[in-house]
Design a protein around this motif. Structure first.
Motif, PDB file in Angstrom:
ATOM      1  N   ILE A  19       0.831  -1.197   0.000  1.00 26.79           N
ATOM      2  CA  ILE A  19       0.000   0.000   0.000  1.00 26.79           C
ATOM      3  C   ILE A  19       0.871   1.253   0.000  1.00 26.79           C
ATOM      4  N   GLY A  20       1.930   1.247   0.782  1.00 28.14           N
ATOM      5  CA  GLY A  20       2.828   2.402   0.840  1.00 28.14           C
ATOM      6  C   GLY A  20       3.502   2.684  -0.493  1.00 28.14           C
ATOM      7  N   ILE A  21       4.033   1.629  -1.129  1.00 24.91           N
ATOM      8  CA  ILE A  21       4.699   1.810  -2.421  1.00 24.91           C
ATOM      9  C   ILE A  21       3.706   2.327  -3.462  1.00 24.91           C
ATOM     10  N   ALA A  22       2.523   1.731  -3.523  1.00 24.65           N
ATOM     11  CA  ALA A  22       1.524   2.159  -4.496  1.00 24.65           C
ATOM     12  C   ALA A  22       1.072   3.595  -4.235  1.00 24.65           C
ATOM     13  N   PHE A  23       0.870   3.943  -2.982  1.00 26.64           N
ATOM     14  CA  PHE A  23       0.411   5.294  -2.634  1.00 26.64           C
ATOM     15  C   PHE A  23       1.465   6.338  -2.982  1.00 26.64           C
ATOM     16  N   ILE A  24       2.694   6.098  -2.595  1.00 23.48           N
ATOM     17  CA  ILE A  24       3.756   7.073  -2.855  1.00 23.48           C
ATOM     18  C   ILE A  24       3.999   7.238  -4.351  1.00 23.48           C
ATOM     19  N   SER A  25       4.048   6.131  -5.087  1.00 23.13           N
ATOM     20  CA  SER A  25       4.275   6.250  -6.527  1.00 23.13           C
ATOM     21  C   SER A  25       3.102   6.950  -7.216  1.00 23.13           C
ATOM     22  N   THR A  26       1.878   6.702  -6.763  1.00 21.33           N
ATOM     23  CA  THR A  26       0.714   7.386  -7.338  1.00 21.33           C
ATOM     24  C   THR A  26       0.792   8.879  -7.084  1.00 21.33           C
ATOM     25  N   VAL A  50      -4.917   9.232 -17.799  1.00 18.77           N
ATOM     26  CA  VAL A  50      -3.685   9.318 -17.013  1.00 18.77           C
ATOM     27  C   VAL A  50      -3.881   8.686 -15.644  1.00 18.77           C
ATOM     28  N   ILE A  51      -5.019   8.899 -15.029  1.00 17.03           N
ATOM     29  CA  ILE A  51      -5.281   8.298 -13.720  1.00 17.03           C
ATOM     30  C   ILE A  51      -5.294   6.773 -13.827  1.00 17.03           C
ATOM     31  N   ILE A  52      -5.898   6.242 -14.879  1.00 15.76           N
ATOM     32  CA  ILE A  52      -5.931   4.794 -15.072  1.00 15.76           C
ATOM     33  C   ILE A  52      -4.516   4.254 -15.288  1.00 15.76           C
ATOM     34  N   ILE A  53      -3.734   4.939 -16.105  1.00 16.15           N
ATOM     35  CA  ILE A  53      -2.361   4.502 -16.387  1.00 16.15           C
ATOM     36  C   ILE A  53      -1.496   4.587 -15.134  1.00 16.15           C
ATOM     37  N   VAL A  54      -1.626   5.664 -14.376  1.00 14.67           N
ATOM     38  CA  VAL A  54      -0.841   5.824 -13.148  1.00 14.67           C
ATOM     39  C   VAL A  54      -1.189   4.731 -12.141  1.00 14.67           C
ATOM     40  N   THR A  55      -2.454   4.410 -12.023  1.00 12.07           N
ATOM     41  CA  THR A  55      -2.864   3.338 -11.116  1.00 12.07           C
ATOM     42  C   THR A  55      -2.251   2.005 -11.540  1.00 12.07           C
ATOM     43  N   ALA A  56      -2.290   1.722 -12.827  1.00 10.86           N
ATOM     44  CA  ALA A  56      -1.712   0.473 -13.329  1.00 10.86           C
ATOM     45  C   ALA A  56      -0.201   0.429 -13.088  1.00 10.86           C
ATOM     46  N   ILE A  57       0.483   1.535 -13.318  1.00  8.61           N
ATOM     47  CA  ILE A  57       1.935   1.584 -13.102  1.00  8.61           C
ATOM     48  C   ILE A  57       2.254   1.386 -11.623  1.00  8.61           C
ATOM     49  N   SER A  58       1.480   1.992 -10.746  1.00  5.23           N
ATOM     50  CA  SER A  58       1.711   1.847  -9.309  1.00  5.23           C
ATOM     51  C   SER A  58       1.561   0.395  -8.862  1.00  5.23           C
ATOM     52  N   ILE A  59       0.537  -0.269  -9.362  1.00  2.00           N
ATOM     53  CA  ILE A  59       0.340  -1.677  -9.021  1.00  2.00           C
ATOM     54  C   ILE A  59       1.478  -2.517  -9.581  1.00  2.00           C
ATOM     55  N   LYS A  63       4.182  -5.027  -7.684  1.00  2.00           N
ATOM     56  CA  LYS A  63       4.334  -6.429  -8.069  1.00  2.00           C
ATOM     57  C   LYS A  63       5.782  -6.742  -8.453  1.00  2.00           C
ATOM     58  N   LEU A  64       6.435  -5.833  -9.177  1.00  2.00           N
ATOM     59  CA  LEU A  64       7.824  -6.057  -9.553  1.00  2.00           C
ATOM     60  C   LEU A  64       8.720  -6.072  -8.313  1.00  2.00           C
ATOM     61  N   ASN A  65       8.445  -5.202  -7.377  1.00  6.35           N
ATOM     62  CA  ASN A  65       9.195  -5.182  -6.118  1.00  6.35           C
ATOM     63  C   ASN A  65       9.035  -6.499  -5.384  1.00  6.35           C
ATOM     64  N   TRP A  66       7.827  -7.043  -5.376  1.00  4.72           N
ATOM     65  CA  TRP A  66       7.570  -8.316  -4.714  1.00  4.72           C
ATOM     66  C   TRP A  66       8.294  -9.453  -5.421  1.00  4.72           C
ATOM     67  N   LYS A  67       8.297  -9.436  -6.740  1.00  7.61           N
ATOM     68  CA  LYS A  67       8.988 -10.486  -7.503  1.00  7.61           C
ATOM     69  C   LYS A  67      10.503 -10.432  -7.300  1.00  7.61           C
ATOM     70  N   TRP A  68      11.084  -9.222  -7.287  1.00  5.62           N
ATOM     71  CA  TRP A  68      12.527  -9.091  -7.109  1.00  5.62           C
ATOM     72  C   TRP A  68      12.949  -9.505  -5.710  1.00  5.62           C
ATOM     73  N   LYS A  69      12.061  -9.364  -4.762  1.00  3.32           N
ATOM     74  CA  LYS A  69      12.377  -9.698  -3.369  1.00  3.32           C
ATOM     75  C   LYS A  69      12.627 -11.207  -3.219  1.00  3.32           C
TER      76      LYS A  69
END
Length: 70
Positions: A19-26, A50-59, A63-69
């Protein structure tokens, strides 16, 4: 019982981190878009896509952060 509590604690921590990563990036992406809207001739009709694209990028970032972890 301790194993369950440890897993629950780890799950809650991961959800909070996501939630923190998604919120900050948004917030960052929308701030950049607001600056672009303010100082250029970009039409306000672009706000919804733009709002739809930003939401998708944040998610996707979370997910990429979780995969790299792992």
């Amino acid at each position: 019982m301790e194993s369950y509590q440890g897993n629950a604690s780890k799950t809650i921590k991961n959800i909070g981190k996501g939630i923190g990563i998604a919120f900050i990036s948004t917030i960052v992406f929308l701030l950049i878009f607001a600056i672009i809207l303010t100082y250029t001739n970009v039409s306000e009709n672009t706000i919804t896509p733009v709002i739809i694209i930003v939401t998708a990028i944040s998610i996707l970032l979370r997910k990429l952060n979780w995969k790299w972890k792992d």
